[in-house]
Scaffold this active site. Structure first.
Site, PDB file in Angstrom:
ATOM      1  N   HIS A 145      47.987  33.607  33.864  1.00  0.00           N
ATOM      2  CA  HIS A 145      47.918  32.363  34.635  1.00  0.00           C
ATOM      3  C   HIS A 145      47.653  31.152  33.756  1.00  0.00           C
ATOM      4  CE1 HIS A 145      43.927  34.439  34.650  1.00  0.00           C
ATOM      5  NE2 HIS A 145      43.543  33.278  34.153  1.00  0.00           N
ATOM      6  N   GLU A 165      49.692  41.536  41.558  1.00  0.00           N
ATOM      7  CA  GLU A 165      50.480  41.048  40.415  1.00  0.00           C
ATOM      8  C   GLU A 165      51.075  39.666  40.634  1.00  0.00           C
ATOM      9  OE1 GLU A 165      53.330  44.167  39.622  1.00  0.00           O
ATOM     10  OE2 GLU A 165      51.745  45.586  39.032  1.00  0.00           O
ATOM     11  N   ASP A 167      49.710  31.623  39.031  1.00  0.00           N
ATOM     12  CA  ASP A 167      50.196  32.901  38.519  1.00  0.00           C
ATOM     13  C   ASP A 167      51.589  32.760  37.887  1.00  0.00           C
ATOM     14  OD1 ASP A 167      49.142  35.756  38.661  1.00  0.00           O
ATOM     15  OD2 ASP A 167      51.260  35.994  39.185  1.00  0.00           O
ATOM     16  N   ARG A 201      42.384  41.304  22.893  1.00  0.00           N
ATOM     17  CA  ARG A 201      41.830  41.718  24.179  1.00  0.00           C
ATOM     18  C   ARG A 201      42.709  41.012  25.209  1.00  0.00           C
ATOM     19  NH1 ARG A 201      39.726  39.176  29.036  1.00  0.00           N
ATOM     20  NH2 ARG A 201      38.075  40.462  29.894  1.00  0.00           N
ATOM     21  N   ASP A 235      43.480  39.787  28.713  1.00  0.00           N
ATOM     22  CA  ASP A 235      42.855  39.439  29.980  1.00  0.00           C
ATOM     23  C   ASP A 235      43.753  39.823  31.166  1.00  0.00           C
ATOM     24  OD1 ASP A 235      40.608  37.871  31.230  1.00  0.00           O
ATOM     25  OD2 ASP A 235      42.276  36.685  32.025  1.00  0.00           O
ATOM     26  N   LYS A 238      45.869  44.010  34.684  1.00  0.00           N
ATOM     27  CA  LYS A 238      46.398  44.658  35.898  1.00  0.00           C
ATOM     28  C   LYS A 238      47.103  43.671  36.822  1.00  0.00           C
ATOM     29  CE  LYS A 238      42.733  44.632  39.326  1.00  0.00           C
ATOM     30  NZ  LYS A 238      41.529  45.291  39.870  1.00  0.00           N
ATOM     31  N   HIS A 239      47.065  42.384  36.459  1.00  0.00           N
ATOM     32  CA  HIS A 239      47.721  41.376  37.297  1.00  0.00           C
ATOM     33  C   HIS A 239      49.138  41.064  36.840  1.00  0.00           C
ATOM     34  CE1 HIS A 239      44.104  40.620  39.643  1.00  0.00           C
ATOM     35  NE2 HIS A 239      43.432  40.773  38.516  1.00  0.00           N
ATOM     36  N   GLU A 270      42.208  44.433  29.744  1.00  0.00           N
ATOM     37  CA  GLU A 270      41.164  44.383  30.754  1.00  0.00           C
ATOM     38  C   GLU A 270      41.775  44.784  32.089  1.00  0.00           C
ATOM     39  OE1 GLU A 270      38.467  41.429  33.466  1.00  0.00           O
ATOM     40  OE2 GLU A 270      40.499  40.973  32.847  1.00  0.00           O
ATOM     41  N   GLY A 289      37.119  50.546  38.940  1.00  0.00           N
ATOM     42  CA  GLY A 289      36.232  51.689  38.745  1.00  0.00           C
ATOM     43  C   GLY A 289      36.952  53.024  38.751  1.00  0.00           C
ATOM     44  N   ARG A 341      25.781  34.237  30.237  1.00  0.00           N
ATOM     45  CA  ARG A 341      26.466  33.596  29.118  1.00  0.00           C
ATOM     46  C   ARG A 341      25.495  32.684  28.375  1.00  0.00           C
ATOM     47  NH1 ARG A 341      32.071  32.553  32.499  1.00  0.00           N
ATOM     48  NH2 ARG A 341      32.549  34.758  32.809  1.00  0.00           N
TER      49      ARG A 341
HETATM   50  C1  ABC Z   1      34.502  31.710  38.582  1.00  0.00           C
HETATM   51  C2  ABC Z   1      33.036  31.400  38.775  1.00  0.00           C
HETATM   52  C3  ABC Z   1      32.262  32.624  39.224  1.00  0.00           C
HETATM   53  C4  ABC Z   1      32.857  33.127  40.467  1.00  0.00           C
HETATM   54  C5  ABC Z   1      34.330  33.392  40.228  1.00  0.00           C
HETATM   55  C6  ABC Z   1      35.008  33.851  41.479  1.00  0.00           C
HETATM   56  O1  ABC Z   1      34.970  32.193  39.776  1.00  0.00           O
HETATM   57  O2  ABC Z   1      32.528  30.967  37.515  1.00  0.00           O
HETATM   58  O3  ABC Z   1      30.922  32.303  39.444  1.00  0.00           O
HETATM   59  O4  ABC Z   1      32.206  34.316  40.816  1.00  0.00           O
HETATM   60  C7  ABC Z   1      37.196  33.170  34.311  1.00  0.00           C
HETATM   61  C8  ABC Z   1      35.776  32.707  34.068  1.00  0.00           C
HETATM   62  C9  ABC Z   1      34.914  32.917  35.300  1.00  0.00           C
HETATM   63  C10 ABC Z   1      35.556  32.326  36.546  1.00  0.00           C
HETATM   64  C11 ABC Z   1      36.985  32.898  36.661  1.00  0.00           C
HETATM   65  C12 ABC Z   1      37.744  32.352  37.857  1.00  0.00           C
HETATM   66  O5  ABC Z   1      37.725  32.584  35.472  1.00  0.00           O
HETATM   67  O6  ABC Z   1      35.248  33.471  32.985  1.00  0.00           O
HETATM   68  O7  ABC Z   1      33.645  32.322  35.086  1.00  0.00           O
HETATM   69  O8  ABC Z   1      34.735  32.695  37.625  1.00  0.00           O
HETATM   70  O9  ABC Z   1      37.968  31.003  37.730  1.00  0.00           O
HETATM   71  C13 ABC Z   1      38.918  38.169  33.657  1.00  0.00           C
HETATM   72  C14 ABC Z   1      37.919  37.664  32.618  1.00  0.00           C
HETATM   73  C15 ABC Z   1      37.059  36.595  33.245  1.00  0.00           C
HETATM   74  C16 ABC Z   1      37.927  35.385  33.559  1.00  0.00           C
HETATM   75  C17 ABC Z   1      39.224  35.765  34.149  1.00  0.00           C
HETATM   76  C18 ABC Z   1      40.134  34.695  34.540  1.00  0.00           C
HETATM   77  C19 ABC Z   1      39.673  37.052  34.201  1.00  0.00           C
HETATM   78  O10 ABC Z   1      37.225  38.733  32.077  1.00  0.00           O
HETATM   79  O11 ABC Z   1      35.973  36.194  32.424  1.00  0.00           O
HETATM   80  O12 ABC Z   1      37.170  34.582  34.491  1.00  0.00           O
HETATM   81  O13 ABC Z   1      40.972  34.481  33.377  1.00  0.00           O
HETATM   82  C20 ABC Z   1      39.182  40.057  38.780  1.00  0.00           C
HETATM   83  C21 ABC Z   1      40.258  40.260  37.720  1.00  0.00           C
HETATM   84  C22 ABC Z   1      39.682  40.299  36.317  1.00  0.00           C
HETATM   85  C23 ABC Z   1      38.831  39.041  36.056  1.00  0.00           C
HETATM   86  C24 ABC Z   1      37.745  39.013  37.130  1.00  0.00           C
HETATM   87  C25 ABC Z   1      36.841  37.801  36.969  1.00  0.00           C
HETATM   88  O14 ABC Z   1      38.351  38.957  38.423  1.00  0.00           O
HETATM   89  O15 ABC Z   1      40.940  41.479  37.993  1.00  0.00           O
HETATM   90  O16 ABC Z   1      40.756  40.335  35.394  1.00  0.00           O
HETATM   91  N1  ABC Z   1      38.276  39.013  34.700  1.00  0.00           N
HETATM   92  C26 ABC Z   1      37.357  43.813  42.028  1.00  0.00           C
HETATM   93  C27 ABC Z   1      38.816  43.718  41.671  1.00  0.00           C
HETATM   94  C28 ABC Z   1      38.957  43.132  40.271  1.00  0.00           C
HETATM   95  C29 ABC Z   1      38.291  41.776  40.240  1.00  0.00           C
HETATM   96  C30 ABC Z   1      36.819  41.963  40.603  1.00  0.00           C
HETATM   97  C31 ABC Z   1      36.054  40.647  40.564  1.00  0.00           C
HETATM   98  O17 ABC Z   1      36.744  42.543  41.900  1.00  0.00           O
HETATM   99  O18 ABC Z   1      39.404  44.997  41.728  1.00  0.00           O
HETATM  100  O19 ABC Z   1      40.333  42.993  39.964  1.00  0.00           O
HETATM  101  O20 ABC Z   1      38.392  41.239  38.900  1.00  0.00           O
HETATM  102  O21 ABC Z   1      36.601  39.769  41.482  1.00  0.00           O
HETATM  103  C32 ABC Z   1      34.520  48.211  41.170  1.00  0.00           C
HETATM  104  C33 ABC Z   1      35.878  48.303  41.809  1.00  0.00           C
HETATM  105  C34 ABC Z   1      36.702  47.127  41.361  1.00  0.00           C
HETATM  106  C35 ABC Z   1      36.004  45.833  41.707  1.00  0.00           C
HETATM  107  C36 ABC Z   1      34.619  45.850  41.065  1.00  0.00           C
HETATM  108  C37 ABC Z   1      33.856  44.544  41.381  1.00  0.00           C
HETATM  109  O22 ABC Z   1      33.905  46.974  41.528  1.00  0.00           O
HETATM  110  O23 ABC Z   1      36.515  49.512  41.413  1.00  0.00           O
HETATM  111  O24 ABC Z   1      37.968  47.158  42.005  1.00  0.00           O
HETATM  112  O25 ABC Z   1      36.754  44.746  41.129  1.00  0.00           O
HETATM  113  O26 ABC Z   1      33.729  49.274  41.596  1.00  0.00           O
HETATM  114 CA    CA Z   2      50.326  37.849  37.822  1.00  0.00          CA
END
Ligand code: ABC
Ligand code: CA
Length: 538
Positions: free
Chosen positions: A141, A187, A200, A229, A231, A234-235, A255, A259, A371
């Site tokens: 994105h 995706e 996206d 790494r 990011d 899976k999307h 990434e 789970g 952080r």
């Molecule tokens: C911002 C705010 C946060 C707020 C969030 C919604 O928005 O700051 O306070 O909670 C970056 C920033 C973040 C920012 C986001 C969004 O952008 O670092 O501070 O958060 O603007 C990666 C990176 C991450 C980064 C991004 C975006 C992606 O590591 O640092 O965030 O480039 C999804 C994505 C994953 C992503 C994550 C943040 O969101 O798949 O790539 N991380 C379920 C889903 C997951 C999902 C997760 C969280 O919820 O399946 O796909 O991750 O929303 C397990 C289950 C999982 C489940 C988990 C929670 O529990 O098996 O399925 O995950 O048991």
């Molecule tokens: Ca995508």
């Protein structure tokens, strides 16, 4: 040999060249993960940094360069830095882009972290120490502020900012991800929300695919990157990744935040491997719920992953903290449990990753609290038991690699235990004993002779304490712990040849002899001599 032939050759030829590090090269490595904005400032200053503000605090690439001794002396030989490209400027409804995941222009660097020369200098400084550089990249994105905040329909974005695409047709049509059980939704719909949409990218479009492949090839080469790494892996559709990884031509770890082993498994065939999220959840849950935590779930997740992942779990990134999840100590502060959890990444099959700050005892909860600025703890290396702990764990893994040439290709095995609050993990020459019992528990591990780990009446050293135990005449071993601490056992014979780990282990039972960084080797030897003398006089 400590480093691969290719890496050594590159060092001889010049420090700026790309090492083209493969997954195999990375398996001998240990990774220190930094959020660049929060690690160190090149000018050595220590400004305040309130994580709740979600704003830039001033960390930069020169800061990382200035603190490589700190990282290397803990035994790390790779650094993963947060995303490097230009991000959305100013303040959004979610704060500033200090973490780097809100790209706007993938062909330009984030000037908050320094210049192109600074980033090249970081790669060169790492390579001069035979260390690897891993860079975090986002392909899924780009981020734009709606020009009209009461209307976020796609027409209201300033696409001229979103480079190199510059137009609405480079993105999937707008929908926010609403159903994680529907892979097309995952995706092709958007992450984020109406407050800050993550647009996206249309990675089904072949021109965009070509652009991304050329981009990553050039980026890796321009900045001498050794690993990526990936990011939000899976999307994007799985069949996007093989060509991308081939163009990167270095180790790629995706990434896949999930789970579920079966969901993650296919990504280990299209990328170098994945961050081992399923096991992370198993470990986190087992150690943060007291003795009701399910330790055997760890064994079952790891066994599934070993069976289902391409290359088993040898190429996974193994971690217990990162920028998206609460730190262990936000939930559990019993230091014996913390030490058990921290041992995990270093004693299993994968490539260990430590998220900066864990060694200083940081306790931040969910994003953004996790952080914290590292400089606020002054890069203290004295009186930091967890820093000593991770230094020893790195040394132990290195020693295991050098003592057993097949350590890196031998699967970790779980030896079943009568006590459900314990785990015994065998990966010769290492036998790791973990417990979630806590510091006042009393637990026992039994290793039967059928495990074939040790010979009879053999001296075995817990490299974390330098205490020794002796096996029974049939090679079986019984170990008790009253303090809930983890133990990483190795035969004394596997330690004797080289390294600073428990030098005089077979003679000393002093916990003061735990391994220190290389520079402290002499001290350890001296302490060992004194201790040996004491015993001789006793
Ligand atoms: C911002 C705010 C946060 C707020 C969030 C919604 O928005 O700051 O306070 O909670 C970056 C920033 C973040 C920012 C986001 C969004 O952008 O670092 O501070 O958060 O603007 C990666 C990176 C991450 C980064 C991004 C975006 C992606 O590591 O640092 O965030 O480039 C999804 C994505 C994953 C992503 C994550 C943040 O969101 O798949 O790539 N991380 C379920 C889903 C997951 C999902 C997760 C969280 O919820 O399946 O796909 O991750 O929303 C397990 C289950 C999982 C489940 C988990 C929670 O529990 O098996 O399925 O995950 O048991
Ligand atoms: Ca995508």
């Amino acid at each position: 040999m400590k480093y691969s032939a290719l890496a050594s050759t590159s060092l001889l030829l010049g420090t700026a060249s790309v090492l083209a590090a493969s997954a195999d090269d990375w398996t001998r490595r240990s990774i220190y993960q930094v959020v660049t904005d929060r690690f160190a400032l090149g000018n050595g200053s220590s400004p305040p940094c309130n994580t709740d503000n979600r704003a830039y605090c001033g960390g930069n690439w020169q800061g990382i360069i200035s603190k490589l001794d700190y990282i290397q002396q803990m035994g790390f030989d790779a650094v993963w830095i947060s995303p490097i490209v230009e991000n959305i400027q100013g303040r959004t409804s979610e704060g500033e882009a200090y973490h780097g995941y809100w790209s706007q222009n993938i062909n330009s660097l984030n000037s908050n972290f320094g210049s192109a020369n600074d980033l090249k200098a970081l790669a060169a400084a790492l390579h001069a120490r035979s260390m690897f550089l891993m860079v975090d990249v986002v392909v899924n994105h780009l981020v734009a502020n709606p020009t009209n905040t009461s209307d976020i329909s796609p027409e209201t974005f300033d696409y001229s900012l979103l480079q190199p695409f510059g137009g609405q047709n480079a993105f999937h049509s707008q929908c926010f991800i609403s159903d994680y059980t529907n892979q097309t939704n995952v995706e092709q719909c958007w992450l984020g929300d109406s407050g800050l949409p993550l647009l996206d990218i249309d990675t089904e479009n072949s021109t965009i695919v070509d652009t991304m492949n050329t981009w990553i090839k050039d980026l890796v080469s321009e900045y001498s990157i050794d690993g990526l790494r990936i990011d939000t892996a899976k999307h994007i559709r799985q069949d996007f990744w093989p060509a991308f990884a081939a163009n990167a031509s270095v180790y790629t770890v995706g990434e896949v935040l999930i789970g579920d082993v079966t969901y993650a498994a296919p990504y280990t065939s299209v990328l170098g491997s994945v961050l081992d999220y399923p096991t992370y959840y198993g470990v986190y849950n087992a150690f943060t719920s007291g003795t009701s935590g399910n330790m055997s779930a760890i064994a079952s997740l790891v066994t599934q992953a070993q069976d289902q992942y391409n290359h088993g779990t040898f190429y996974v990134g193994s971690f217990v903290e990162n920028q998206d999840n609460p730190r262990i100590q936000s939930t559990v502060t019993d230091q014996s449990i913390v030490k058990n959890v921290m041992a995990w990444p270093f004693i299993n099959d994968g490539i260990p990753i430590l998220y900066y700050g864990q060694e200083q005892g940081y306790q931040g909860g969910n994003d953004p609290s996790n952080r914290e600025a590292l400089w606020l703890s002054g890069f203290d290396t004295e009186n930091k038991p967890l820093l000593t702990h991770v230094t020893t764990l790195n040394a132990a893994r290195k020693q295991a690699i050098s003592a057993n040439s097949s350590f890196l290709t031998t699967k970790a095995k779980f030896i079943s235990q009568p006590d459900s609050s314990t785990l015994a993990i065998s990966k010769p020459p290492m036998l790791t004993l973990l417990t979630n019992g806590g510091n006042s528990s009393s637990v026992k591990w039994s290793i039967p002779s059928s495990a074939n780990l040790f010979s009879g009446s053999e001296t075995v050293v817990d490299v974390l304490s330098c205490n020794t135990v002796t096996t029974a005449s049939d090679g079986s071993l019984s170990v008790t712990a009253s303090s809930g601490l983890p133990q990483v056992l190795m035969p004394a014979s596997a330690l004797s040849e080289s390294g600073s780990l428990c030098k005089s282990s077979s003679r000393s039972k002093s916990g003061a002899l735990s391994a220190k960084a290389d520079g402290a080797g002499l001290l350890v030897v001296l302490a060992g001599m004194i201790s040996g003398m004491t015993m001789a006089f006793a």
